[in-house]
Write a protein that holds these residues in place. Structure first.
Motif, short mmCIF file in Angstrom:
data_model
loop_
_atom_site.label_atom_id
_atom_site.label_comp_id
_atom_site.label_asym_id
_atom_site.label_seq_id
_atom_site.Cartn_x
_atom_site.Cartn_y
_atom_site.Cartn_z
N LEU A 136 0.84 -1.21 0.00
CA LEU A 136 0.00 0.00 0.00
C LEU A 136 0.87 1.25 0.00
CD1 LEU A 136 -2.69 -1.14 2.60
CD2 LEU A 136 -2.87 -1.14 0.11
N ASN A 137 2.05 1.12 0.60
CA ASN A 137 3.00 2.23 0.55
C ASN A 137 4.37 1.74 0.99
OD1 ASN A 137 3.89 4.81 0.04
ND2 ASN A 137 2.29 5.78 1.28
N THR A 138 5.39 2.40 0.47
CA THR A 138 6.76 2.06 0.88
C THR A 138 7.14 2.97 2.04
OG1 THR A 138 7.64 3.65 -0.65
CG2 THR A 138 7.43 1.39 -1.45
N SER A 139 8.30 2.71 2.62
CA SER A 139 8.78 3.59 3.70
C SER A 139 10.28 3.72 3.58
CB SER A 139 8.42 2.98 5.05
OG SER A 139 9.08 3.67 6.09
N LYS A 140 10.78 4.91 3.89
CA LYS A 140 12.22 5.05 4.04
C LYS A 140 12.62 4.28 5.30
CE LYS A 140 13.06 9.85 2.77
NZ LYS A 140 13.75 10.99 3.33
N ILE A 141 13.89 3.98 5.45
CA ILE A 141 14.31 3.31 6.68
C ILE A 141 14.09 4.29 7.83
CG2 ILE A 141 16.30 2.37 7.95
CD1 ILE A 141 17.37 1.52 5.20
N PRO A 142 13.30 3.92 8.84
CA PRO A 142 13.01 4.88 9.92
C PRO A 142 14.29 5.25 10.68
CG PRO A 142 12.11 2.71 10.42
CD PRO A 142 12.61 2.64 9.02
N PRO A 143 14.36 6.47 11.19
CA PRO A 143 15.59 6.95 11.83
C PRO A 143 15.87 6.28 13.19
CG PRO A 143 13.90 8.63 11.92
CD PRO A 143 13.36 7.52 11.08
N PHE A 144 14.91 5.54 13.69
CA PHE A 144 15.15 4.76 14.92
C PHE A 144 14.25 3.53 14.87
CE2 PHE A 144 12.25 8.29 15.77
CZ PHE A 144 11.12 7.65 16.20
N THR A 145 14.54 2.56 15.72
CA THR A 145 13.75 1.33 15.68
C THR A 145 12.40 1.55 16.37
OG1 THR A 145 14.85 0.60 17.67
CG2 THR A 145 15.72 -0.23 15.60
N ILE A 146 11.36 0.98 15.76
CA ILE A 146 10.02 1.11 16.33
C ILE A 146 9.82 -0.08 17.27
CG2 ILE A 146 7.57 1.46 15.76
CD1 ILE A 146 9.26 3.49 14.27
N GLU A 147 10.52 -0.05 18.38
CA GLU A 147 10.50 -1.16 19.34
C GLU A 147 10.29 -0.55 20.72
OE1 GLU A 147 11.27 -4.38 18.64
OE2 GLU A 147 12.18 -4.25 16.64
N ASP A 148 9.94 -1.43 21.70
CA ASP A 148 9.78 -0.91 23.06
C ASP A 148 11.09 -0.28 23.53
OD1 ASP A 148 7.27 -1.74 22.89
OD2 ASP A 148 7.40 -3.40 24.32
N ASN A 149 12.19 -1.00 23.33
CA ASN A 149 13.49 -0.43 23.68
C ASN A 149 14.12 0.14 22.43
OD1 ASN A 149 13.65 -0.92 26.45
ND2 ASN A 149 14.06 -3.09 26.03
N THR A 150 13.75 1.35 22.09
CA THR A 150 14.21 1.92 20.83
C THR A 150 15.63 2.46 20.97
OG1 THR A 150 13.80 3.65 19.20
CG2 THR A 150 13.15 4.13 21.44
N ASP A 151 16.31 2.59 19.83
CA ASP A 151 17.66 3.16 19.87
C ASP A 151 17.62 4.68 19.63
OD1 ASP A 151 16.87 3.13 17.27
OD2 ASP A 151 18.61 2.07 16.47
N GLY A 152 16.43 5.25 19.50
CA GLY A 152 16.31 6.68 19.19
C GLY A 152 16.37 7.55 20.43
N GLY A 153 17.17 8.62 20.36
CA GLY A 153 17.23 9.59 21.46
C GLY A 153 15.97 10.45 21.44
N GLU A 154 15.76 11.16 22.56
CA GLU A 154 14.54 11.96 22.74
C GLU A 154 14.31 12.97 21.61
OE1 GLU A 154 13.01 12.58 26.27
OE2 GLU A 154 11.60 14.01 25.38
N GLU A 155 15.35 13.73 21.28
CA GLU A 155 15.21 14.80 20.29
C GLU A 155 14.77 14.22 18.92
OE1 GLU A 155 15.52 17.77 21.49
OE2 GLU A 155 15.53 19.03 19.70
N LEU A 156 15.42 13.09 18.56
CA LEU A 156 15.11 12.46 17.28
C LEU A 156 13.67 11.93 17.26
CD1 LEU A 156 16.59 11.79 14.64
CD2 LEU A 156 17.10 9.53 15.60
N ARG A 157 13.29 11.34 18.38
CA ARG A 157 11.93 10.78 18.45
C ARG A 157 10.88 11.88 18.42
NH1 ARG A 157 11.03 8.51 23.09
NH2 ARG A 157 13.08 8.77 24.03
N MET A 158 11.22 13.04 19.00
CA MET A 158 10.28 14.17 18.97
C MET A 158 10.14 14.71 17.55
SD MET A 158 9.02 15.20 21.94
CE MET A 158 9.31 16.68 22.88
N LYS A 159 11.25 14.69 16.82
CA LYS A 159 11.23 15.21 15.45
C LYS A 159 10.34 14.31 14.56
CE LYS A 159 13.99 17.06 11.94
NZ LYS A 159 14.94 16.77 10.99
N TYR A 160 10.43 13.02 14.82
CA TYR A 160 9.60 12.06 14.06
C TYR A 160 8.55 11.49 14.99
CZ TYR A 160 13.33 12.27 10.61
OH TYR A 160 14.24 12.70 9.69
#
Ligand code: ASP
Length: 589
Positions: free
Chosen positions: A102-126
């Motif tokens: 239905l749609n493609t996706s770019k590789i997300p900037p952090f993992t969409i997991e309970d224990n994500t590797d994304g920092g706060e600022e990055l997660r707020m941006k996305y």
């Protein structure tokens, strides 16, 4: 609909059915001739299977899919040979025979997991990706359920939900206003409401009798973990009520939320006067999940030639059970803690009661064993306890001891997330003297009524009696506190023009300022204003406390960061020159 089921609902009893699911690719795994995809939506995750032997081209397609692609997959539900008891749908899988991207996706900037590797600022941006994570989804689901239960309860109690405007004039709730320039009225501004306070009072004058609203409020103040410039209140007002009626009605709301959301039956909430809360806990929002009440020691500590005590306005301490064997190092750490500028004490005095009952203190030079025994008996201290004492100006000492008590509660694991201790704090002072600006401020807001018996003090003060101590005037004001967090507060209001005018005079408003800012309210009071009162709860905060969490940001879909910025939409932002011109605004910085 594009789907027959959600990714969270299929079980063994559905085996054999042909279904279509839609969702996002959580993971793609290859194992021999099989390809597995975890397909995720709001409701859960279901495993899709592709078999190289049965349908090689489809399997090839599946292998090309990336994380967060959006799919529609159709196939038969089969029992899994390798069941996953940790997943609700872990007994089944879908043998896919039709797949649509239905749609493609770019590789997300952090993992969409309970224990994500994304920092706060990055997660707020996305933030829209962050919101795909379970934790955030669950937080917003909790918020939704709290809102529904609140509305149900209040609707049953005959409250009407009525909206009030967002573009208004300043209502003083103790913060700065956010303002909106008016194009049609050059040089003039609307203010965004710090709360709908005056409007809900006008609704009482209008006869609506019981009002509520889940409403956004705006306050331009420095941000902390439990503050946002824009937040939501459960705002309520009632006519023809006493303080007691309000406490009962909203204790009912709180109990209903405890019951429906947390499955907890709560006892009646204790009530503590402001004075006792300050005396016993050094705070008007005490955390009652643990004891360690303050004990005042002036009578047993003065006159022993210990200057710190002799010169202090207040000597007070807490008994920390089971810490009598704290080492020198641990005690030094606590001393450093109380000396931090945020806490502000000059030093810490301790008495250790060893398991054998011997007393060792940091003031052995000044205090004999009987002196120390007299002190520890005030705490009913037992062998193995540790007494921590602070001394100095009354207000500062209480506030530092409050911080120390909370620190000890935290260190000893006594502030447990699953435990809830609500209470009402009542009998607040009406006014507060501010040393810096040399004037009185309303402790709650200028519309709060003094208790009738204390109005004479206000009159004395206004007639020029310098001795009239306005800090002794009490208000019919109350706060609901849970686990050391102020969840809400309110008061019985003034409904009489003359008294409102007097209060505004006490607060330093000239007659002209009072009339221009609050003339509309005082005029309304001249047309049959009923006695009324109300309360407002911080909805984001309440949800946060119920979840046992700390940051209200996690319970707001699109929050602002600590600098008040929305980093996703990049706001606040400059506006175009033409727009400024239209608004008659010239920027000088
Ligand atoms: N308007 C008050 C506040 O925002 C609450 C109230 O007095 O009802 O704190």
């Amino acid at each position: 609909m594009l789907r027959t089921h959600t990714c969270g609902e299929l079980r063994m009893e559905n085996a054999g059915q042909t279904v279509t699911l839609c969702g996002w690719v959580q993971r793609v795994r290859e194992m021999g001739g099989l390809t597995f995809i975890d397909l995720r939506d709001r409701y859960g995750i279901t495993q899709l299977v592709f078999n190289m032997e049965i349908n090689p081209s489809l399997c090839e397609d599946a292998r090309q899919l990336g994380r967060e692609f959006v799919l529609s997959a159709t196939g038969k539900i089969a029992e899994r040979s390798n069941k996953n008891p940790k997943m609700e749908t872990g007994d089944i899988e879908i043998l896919v025979d039709r797949l649509t991207i239905l749609n493609t996706s770019k590789i997300p900037p952090f993992t969409i997991e309970d224990n994500t590797d994304g920092g706060e600022e990055l997660r707020m941006k996305y933030r829209y990706l962050d919101l795909r994570r379970n934790v955030n989804r669950k937080n917003l689901e909790l918020r939704h359920r709290m809102a529904i239960e609140t509305r149900n309860y209040l609707n049953n109690e005959k409250f009407l939900e009525i909206e009030t405007p967002y573009m208004i004039k300043s209502t003083p709730e103790g913060a700065r206003d956010f303002v909106v320039p008016s194009r049609m009225n050059p040089g003039q501004f609307y203010a965004l409401p710090q709360s709908p306070q005056t409007f809900k009072q006008l609704l009482m004058v209008a006869g609506f009798d019981r009002y509520y609203q889940l409403v956004h409020c705006f306050r331009d103040e420095d941000l902390r973990a439990d503050r946002q410039p824009e937040f939501t209140q459960i705002d309520c007002e009632m006519s023809f009520v006493t303080q007691e009626d309000i406490l009962e009605t909203f204790e009912g709301l709180a109990k209903q939320l405890f019951r429906s959301i947390l499955k907890m039956e709560m006892e009646n909430f204790p009530r503590l006067t402001y004075e006792n809360a300050m005396r016993l806990y050094g705070s008007d929002k005490p955390d009652l999940r643990f004891g360690m009440q303050f004990v005042e020691l002036n009578d047993v500590t003065k006159g022993k030639r210990f200057r710190v005590f002799d010169e202090a306005e207040l000597i007070a301490g807490i008994n920390v059970p089971g810490c009598g064997e704290y080492s020198r190092k641990q005690l030094d750490e606590l001393t450093d803690f109380v000396k931090r500028p945020q806490v502000g004490a000059t030093g810490l005095i301790y008495i250790r009661v060893s398991p054998e009952g011997t007393l060792r203190s940091s003031v052995d030079k000044f205090f004999t064993v009987p002196d120390l025994t007299a002190i520890i008996s005030k705490f009913s201290a037992k062998p193995g306890d540790l007494i921590l004492i602070l001394a100095g100006k009354c207000h500062k000492t209480r506030s530092a001891l409050c911080d120390l008590r909370l620190e000890m509660g935290t260190r000893l694991g006594l502030r447990k997330p699953g435990t809830f201790k609500p209470l009402w704090v009542i009998d607040f002072p009406l006014l507060e003297w501010d040393e810096e600006t040399n004037r009185y401020y309303a402790k709650h807001h200028p519309f709060t009524a003094p208790v009738p018996g204390d109005i004479t003090l206000v009159d004395q003060y206004l007639s020029g009696d310098q001795k009239a101590d306005l800090e002794k005037v009490h208000a019919n004001a109350y706060d609901l506190v849970i686990n050391g967090v102020e969840i809400g507060g309110g008061s019985i209001r003034i409904h009489n023009k003359d008294l409102q005018k007097k209060m505004l005079t006490v607060l330093g408003f000239s007659d002209e300022d009072a009339a221009s800012q609050f003339g509309f309210l005082m005029n309304a009071f001249e047309y049959g204003a009923p006695p009324h009162g109300g309360i407002a709860f911080g909805f984001d905060r309440w949800t946060t406390v119920f979840a046992g969490a700390d940051s209200i940001r996690d319970f707001i879909a699109f929050p602002k960061n600590n600098a008040g910025r929305d980093v996703m939409i990049d706001s606040p932002a400059p506006i175009k020159e033409e727009q400024l011109k239209e608004l008659n605004i010239r920027i000088t910085i």
